[in-house]
Design a protein around this motif. Structure first.
Motif, PDB file in Angstrom:
ATOM      1  N   HIS A   4      17.403 -19.644  47.653  1.00 16.46           N
ATOM      2  CA  HIS A   4      16.875 -19.465  49.007  1.00 16.46           C
ATOM      3  C   HIS A   4      16.995 -20.777  49.779  1.00 16.46           C
ATOM      4  N   ASN A   5      17.828 -20.776  50.790  1.00 17.60           N
ATOM      5  CA  ASN A   5      18.083 -21.983  51.578  1.00 17.60           C
ATOM      6  C   ASN A   5      17.752 -21.753  53.043  1.00 17.60           C
ATOM      7  N   LEU A   6      16.980 -22.658  53.610  1.00 16.68           N
ATOM      8  CA  LEU A   6      16.732 -22.649  55.050  1.00 16.68           C
ATOM      9  C   LEU A   6      17.451 -23.844  55.661  1.00 16.68           C
ATOM     10  N   PRO A   7      17.909 -23.731  56.901  1.00 18.92           N
ATOM     11  CA  PRO A   7      18.563 -24.888  57.533  1.00 18.92           C
ATOM     12  C   PRO A   7      17.581 -26.041  57.703  1.00 18.92           C
ATOM     13  N   ASP A   8      18.111 -27.258  57.753  1.00 16.12           N
ATOM     14  CA  ASP A   8      17.246 -28.441  57.865  1.00 16.12           C
ATOM     15  C   ASP A   8      16.403 -28.430  59.134  1.00 16.12           C
ATOM     16  N   LEU A   9      16.849 -27.712  60.145  1.00 16.84           N
ATOM     17  CA  LEU A   9      16.114 -27.694  61.416  1.00 16.84           C
ATOM     18  C   LEU A   9      14.887 -26.781  61.371  1.00 16.84           C
ATOM     19  N   ALA A  10      14.722 -26.036  60.291  1.00 16.53           N
ATOM     20  CA  ALA A  10      13.600 -25.097  60.188  1.00 16.53           C
ATOM     21  C   ALA A  10      12.564 -25.610  59.195  1.00 16.53           C
ATOM     22  N   TYR A  11      11.304 -25.528  59.573  1.00 17.72           N
ATOM     23  CA  TYR A  11      10.199 -25.951  58.704  1.00 17.72           C
ATOM     24  C   TYR A  11       9.481 -24.717  58.178  1.00 17.72           C
ATOM     25  N   PHE A  12       9.293 -24.677  56.853  1.00 20.01           N
ATOM     26  CA  PHE A  12       8.541 -23.582  56.238  1.00 20.01           C
ATOM     27  C   PHE A  12       7.602 -24.170  55.209  1.00 20.01           C
ATOM     28  N   ASN A  13       6.355 -23.732  55.208  1.00 18.57           N
ATOM     29  CA  ASN A  13       5.352 -24.242  54.289  1.00 18.57           C
ATOM     30  C   ASN A  13       4.824 -23.093  53.440  1.00 18.57           C
ATOM     31  N   HIS A  14       5.049 -23.168  52.137  1.00 21.67           N
ATOM     32  CA  HIS A  14       4.585 -22.107  51.240  1.00 21.67           C
ATOM     33  C   HIS A  14       3.060 -22.003  51.226  1.00 21.67           C
ATOM     34  N   ALA A  15       2.377 -23.155  51.189  1.00 17.80           N
ATOM     35  CA  ALA A  15       0.912 -23.129  51.109  1.00 17.80           C
ATOM     36  C   ALA A  15       0.299 -22.426  52.315  1.00 17.80           C
ATOM     37  N   GLN A  16       0.868 -22.649  53.492  1.00 12.49           N
ATOM     38  CA  GLN A  16       0.356 -22.016  54.702  1.00 12.49           C
ATOM     39  C   GLN A  16       0.437 -20.493  54.595  1.00 12.49           C
ATOM     40  N   HIS A  17       1.490 -20.006  54.019  1.00 12.46           N
ATOM     41  CA  HIS A  17       1.687 -18.564  53.919  1.00 12.46           C
ATOM     42  C   HIS A  17       0.954 -17.951  52.725  1.00 12.46           C
ATOM     43  N   VAL A  18       1.021 -18.626  51.569  1.00 14.10           N
ATOM     44  CA  VAL A  18       0.455 -18.051  50.342  1.00 14.10           C
ATOM     45  C   VAL A  18      -1.043 -18.312  50.235  1.00 14.10           C
ATOM     46  N   ALA A  19      -1.460 -19.571  50.358  1.00 17.61           N
ATOM     47  CA  ALA A  19      -2.872 -19.912  50.165  1.00 17.61           C
ATOM     48  C   ALA A  19      -3.722 -19.502  51.362  1.00 17.61           C
ATOM     49  N   VAL A  20      -3.234 -19.779  52.567  1.00 15.85           N
ATOM     50  CA  VAL A  20      -4.019 -19.483  53.771  1.00 15.85           C
ATOM     51  C   VAL A  20      -3.781 -18.055  54.260  1.00 15.85           C
ATOM     52  N   GLY A  21      -2.519 -17.694  54.384  1.00 14.04           N
ATOM     53  CA  GLY A  21      -2.192 -16.375  54.923  1.00 14.04           C
ATOM     54  C   GLY A  21      -2.338 -15.239  53.937  1.00 14.04           C
TER      55      GLY A  21
END
Length: 419
Positions: free
Chosen positions: A328-345
């Motif tokens: 799973h690759n996202l472009p460098d211009l995109a920010y994704f945070n697993h903790a924000q989605h899994v722990a918080v969301g």
């Protein structure tokens, strides 16, 4: 010369009428099945069923992990659609040609069975598929304000464009045949009339194939077809740039998520330790593997250890990392945070990664495009109950009667994902 003008005007008139007739039939072909209920109650009930069982892999008006669903009762019979939804595997095993074609088109990925759905549930689901969210689809281009273009799919599925082009070619050939018959009949009729020498010579002139190839009409038709094919190919190519959906590289060790996450029900967080703590989920080190495999050794290889597990031992003994291939690759211009989605969301891993517990070989399940993310932010409700992270946000939106969604807390702001 009046005869010459009238004969040459025939192709244009007939071609225009034929094309209009074809477009009208084509428009009707994509209409919803009148046998499916369009009542608000049925559509609302069907939407709930769709969101609970189908939303992860399907969209109504856009090809996604599975095919676009709207219009399925026109493309297939209602009984066939219900059979496929209930148990696609059984329909595929029975040798059904349509089911097997879909199965092959989507990389032999079978849809889970839904035998728990009643006939009423299926009727409501089909009602939502045919009539649900049409206004939003039209207003947002099928996937919400540019999401269709960014999400890797156009408003009209690629296979439909191919079919339309093929049918247009067939229609043009039929038009040429009809024109030939008409000209033949007109020629016989005019030869039976008393005409002057110039008109007689024109009527009985021999067909000149090379002259047809050089004619303006032929050049225009061929050019139009070539331009349409080139444009379609270019558009399909642009929509697929940077999209690696279905990517399943060969890994240095044949690790099976189906065995570990599925059969043995090992939590994802045990191996991917960073998923609740930070931006990255983390690829497990060989030491994490050895926590279990120090005690679990499959018989069959050297010293009673299977060849694949032996590779883990070799990595530990030689103090060398296992060179896993990133999927799973996202472009460098995109920010994704697993903790924000899994722990918080509270988002489940399967929401983005698909049925990971069923994958023998892991592949990229979702498109991971900007449109795909935006669509999720538009539709996902905020689960604020008992979650202190959202307390102030809930206060700010307390007057709202609608459920608080990610888009309402800045989920569509550019800087959220693009710094």
């Amino acid at each position: 010369m009046s005869i010459k003008r009238s004969i040459l005007s025939v192709p244009l008139r007939i071609s225009t009428m034929a094309m209009v007739f074809f477009l009208v039939l084509g428009a009707q072909a994509f209409g919803a099945n009148p046998d499916v209920s369009d009542s608000e109650e049925a559509i609302a009930a069907g939407k709930s069923i769709f969101n609970a069982n189908c939303k992860t892999c399907h969209k109504l008006d856009q090809k996604y992990t599975g095919p676009a669903l709207r219009g399925v009762t026109d493309r297939r019979s209602i009984d066939w659609a219900k059979s496929f939804i209930r148990n696609s595997g059984a329909l595929i095993a029975s040798g059904d040609a349509q089911a097997n074609a879909i199965y092959k088109e989507y990389n032999n990925l079978a849809m889970p069975s839904h035998e728990f759905l009643s006939d009423t549930d299926l009727d409501n689901l089909l009602s939502y598929i045919e009539y649900g969210d049409k206004e939003a689809a039209v207003a947002d281009g099928g996937d919400g304000s540019g999401a269709a273009s960014a999400g890797g799919g156009s408003g009209v599925p690629s296979e439909y464009l191919t079919i339309i082009l093929a049918v247009l070619v067939v229609v043009l050939l039929l038009i040429l045949i009809v024109l030939g018959l008409i000209i033949s009949v007109l020629t016989k009729y005019l030869n039976s009339q008393k005409l002057d020498e110039e008109d007689q010579e024109f009527i009985n002139q021999k067909f000149n194939f090379s002259k047809v190839l050089k004619s303006d009409a032929f050049v225009i038709i061929v050019t139009a077809l070539v331009v349409a094919l080139v444009a379609k190919t270019a558009i399909d190519g642009l929509y697929s740039v940077g999209i690696q959906q279905g990517y399943a590289p060969k890994q240095p060790i044949a690790f099976s998520h189906q065995l570990h996450a599925g059969q043995y029900e090992i939590e994802c967080q045990y191996c991917h330790t960073g998923v609740e703590l930070g931006k990255s989920a983390n690829i497990p080190s060989a030491n994490i593997c050895m926590n279990c495999h120090t005690h679990i050794q499959n018989v069959g290889g050297k010293d009673g250890i299977s060849p694949e597990i032996q590779k883990i031992y070799n990595a530990v003994d030689n103090n060398q990392p296992i060179e896993w291939v990133r999927i799973h690759n996202l472009p460098d211009l995109a920010y994704f945070n697993h903790a924000q989605h899994v722990a918080v969301g509270g988002i489940e891993c399967q929401t983005c990664h698909g049925p990971i517990e069923e994958m023998e070989v892991v592949y990229q399940h979702s498109s991971l495009t900007m449109g795909w993310c935006i669509d999720c932010h538009r539709q996902t409700d905020i689960n604020a109950a008992g979650n202190e992270y959202y307390d102030k946000l809930v206060q700010l939106h307390s007057d709202s009667k609608n459920a608080l969604k990610v888009k309402d807390i800045g989920g569509l702001e550019c800087a959220k994902c693009h710094y």
